[in-house]
Design an enzyme around this catalytic site. Structure first.
Site, PDB file in Angstrom:
ATOM      1  N   SER A 142       0.850  -1.200   0.000  1.00 43.54           N
ATOM      2  CA  SER A 142       0.000   0.000   0.000  1.00 43.54           C
ATOM      3  C   SER A 142       0.878   1.239   0.000  1.00 43.54           C
ATOM      4  CB  SER A 142      -0.889   0.012   1.239  1.00 43.54           C
ATOM      5  OG  SER A 142      -1.364   1.329   1.445  1.00 43.54           O
TER       6      SER A 142
ATOM      7  N   HIS B  98      -1.198  -1.436  -4.224  1.00 43.16           N
ATOM      8  CA  HIS B  98      -2.450  -1.177  -3.505  1.00 43.16           C
ATOM      9  C   HIS B  98      -2.606   0.328  -3.297  1.00 43.16           C
ATOM     10  CE1 HIS B  98      -5.664  -2.545  -0.697  1.00 43.16           C
ATOM     11  NE2 HIS B  98      -5.331  -1.481   0.025  1.00 43.16           N
TER      12      HIS B  98
ATOM     13  N   ASP C  11      -5.086   3.265  -1.678  1.00 43.20           N
ATOM     14  CA  ASP C  11      -6.147   3.498  -0.705  1.00 43.20           C
ATOM     15  C   ASP C  11      -6.813   4.847  -0.942  1.00 43.20           C
ATOM     16  OD1 ASP C  11      -6.047   1.183   1.110  1.00 43.20           O
ATOM     17  OD2 ASP C  11      -3.976   1.841   1.414  1.00 43.20           O
TER      18      ASP C  11
ATOM     19  N   MET D 203      -9.614   7.460   0.119  1.00 41.44           N
ATOM     20  CA  MET D 203     -10.434   7.813   1.292  1.00 41.44           C
ATOM     21  C   MET D 203     -11.141   9.142   1.060  1.00 41.44           C
ATOM     22  SD  MET D 203      -7.729   6.908   4.267  1.00 41.44           S
ATOM     23  CE  MET D 203      -6.826   5.348   4.268  1.00 41.44           C
TER      24      MET D 203
ATOM     25  N   HIS E 159      -8.463   0.235  -3.570  1.00 41.19           N
ATOM     26  CA  HIS E 159      -9.330  -0.002  -2.405  1.00 41.19           C
ATOM     27  C   HIS E 159     -10.099   1.288  -2.122  1.00 41.19           C
ATOM     28  CE1 HIS E 159      -9.324  -0.902   2.249  1.00 41.19           C
ATOM     29  NE2 HIS E 159     -10.542  -0.927   1.749  1.00 41.19           N
TER      30      HIS E 159
ATOM     31  N   MET F 179     -12.406   3.439  -0.101  1.00 41.95           N
ATOM     32  CA  MET F 179     -13.043   3.682   1.200  1.00 41.95           C
ATOM     33  C   MET F 179     -13.874   4.947   1.058  1.00 41.95           C
ATOM     34  SD  MET F 179      -9.790   2.594   3.493  1.00 41.95           S
ATOM     35  CE  MET F 179      -8.719   2.683   2.067  1.00 41.95           C
TER      36      MET F 179
ATOM     37  N   MET G 289     -10.673  -6.557   6.273  1.00 41.30           N
ATOM     38  CA  MET G 289      -9.956  -5.476   6.957  1.00 41.30           C
ATOM     39  C   MET G 289      -9.545  -5.972   8.335  1.00 41.30           C
ATOM     40  SD  MET G 289      -9.609  -2.899   4.972  1.00 41.30           S
ATOM     41  CE  MET G 289      -8.747  -1.955   6.225  1.00 41.30           C
TER      42      MET G 289
ATOM     43  N   ASP H 129      -5.853  -6.771   4.863  1.00 37.76           N
ATOM     44  CA  ASP H 129      -5.315  -5.404   4.827  1.00 37.76           C
ATOM     45  C   ASP H 129      -5.381  -4.771   6.218  1.00 37.76           C
ATOM     46  OD1 ASP H 129      -4.645  -2.787   4.181  1.00 37.76           O
ATOM     47  OD2 ASP H 129      -6.400  -2.420   2.908  1.00 37.76           O
TER      48      ASP H 129
END
Ligand code: DX5
Ligand code: ZN
Length: 216
Positions: free
Chosen positions: A6, A31, A33, A35, A64, A66, A135, A174
């Site tokens: 990540s 990866h 992330d 958000m 990913h 979120m 998670m 993760d």
């Protein structure tokens, strides 16, 4: 077995070089992330960063999300270069529709479960997912501690997948994974390992190699 570092914990002032070093060291995926400050308290980065990462590596981009109602951005992430798009079950009003849309756009569809979410939510969507993301911390920040009870959850999902004959289902984990606990996560049945701080703190190249050794 796949390692998906990540980049949340990378040095963003030299992101291209950071990605090059994990790529060359043998990372399988990258990866990313995303958000939104709504689904999780934190903000990270968005589509322009995914586009930039796409230009510096040929490795699959494991994105990913979120974010609330990710269905709004599926096309944008596909155009930015995502190969795997994972959404949170807790963030989707119409999970089946969201997953179908991801597959329609030729990406692998992933569904993520927060630590408190039961595996039962998967009962009616096993045919619609390529990957389940467990998670092992509450999403939002890098560098948190692995929640030990998640090993049982990984085992359960692995057993259900086995019983249903879903040999191709990826089980990704993760949050809080380190060189010290990665073997336990793999033994529980995970085949895609995400690690952020444990890769980018110190020497990312050496850390990737050490992770890969302990995963096999
Ligand atoms: C957490 C993110 C993770 C995070 C992992 O919300 O989904 O991907 O970057 O970081 P570490 O490995 O440091 O827990
Ligand atoms: Zn993540």
């Amino acid at each position: 077995m796949k390692l998906s570092p990540s980049i949340l914990s990378a040095d963003f002032s030299r992101l291209g070089a950071e990605i090059k070093s994990i790529d060359e060291a043998g990372a399988d995926y990258i990866h990313l992330d995303i958000m939104d400050g709504q689904f999780v308290p934190n903000l990270s980065f968005g589509i322009p960063v995914v586009e930039a990462v796409r230009k510096v590596t040929d490795k699959p981009l494991d994105v990913h999300l979120m974010i609330e109602e990710p269905i709004r951005y599926i096309e944008a992430f596909q155009e930015a270069g995502a190969d795997i798009l994972t959404v949170h079950v807790e963030a989707c009003k119409h999970l089946h529709r969201t997953l179908s849309r991801i597959r329609e756009l030729d990406m692998k569809a992933g569904v993520a479960l927060n630590p408190a979410t039961s595996v039962n939510v998967l009962n009616y969507i096993f045919d619609d997912v390529d990957l389940v993301l467990v998670m092992s911390v509450n999403p939002g920040y890098g560098g948190q501690t692995f929640i030990p009870g998640m090993l049982d959850k990984i085992k359960r999902i692995h057993k259900i997948a086995d019983d249903k004959g879903l040999q191709n289902l990826d089980i990704e984990v993760d949050g809080g994974i380190t060189l010290n606990n990665v073997s336990a996560v793999v033994d529980a049945g995970a085949n895609v390992i995400v690690a952020g701080s444990a890769i980018f703190q110190g020497d990312p190249k050496a850390n990737v190699k050490e992770f890969l050794k302990r995963m096999y």
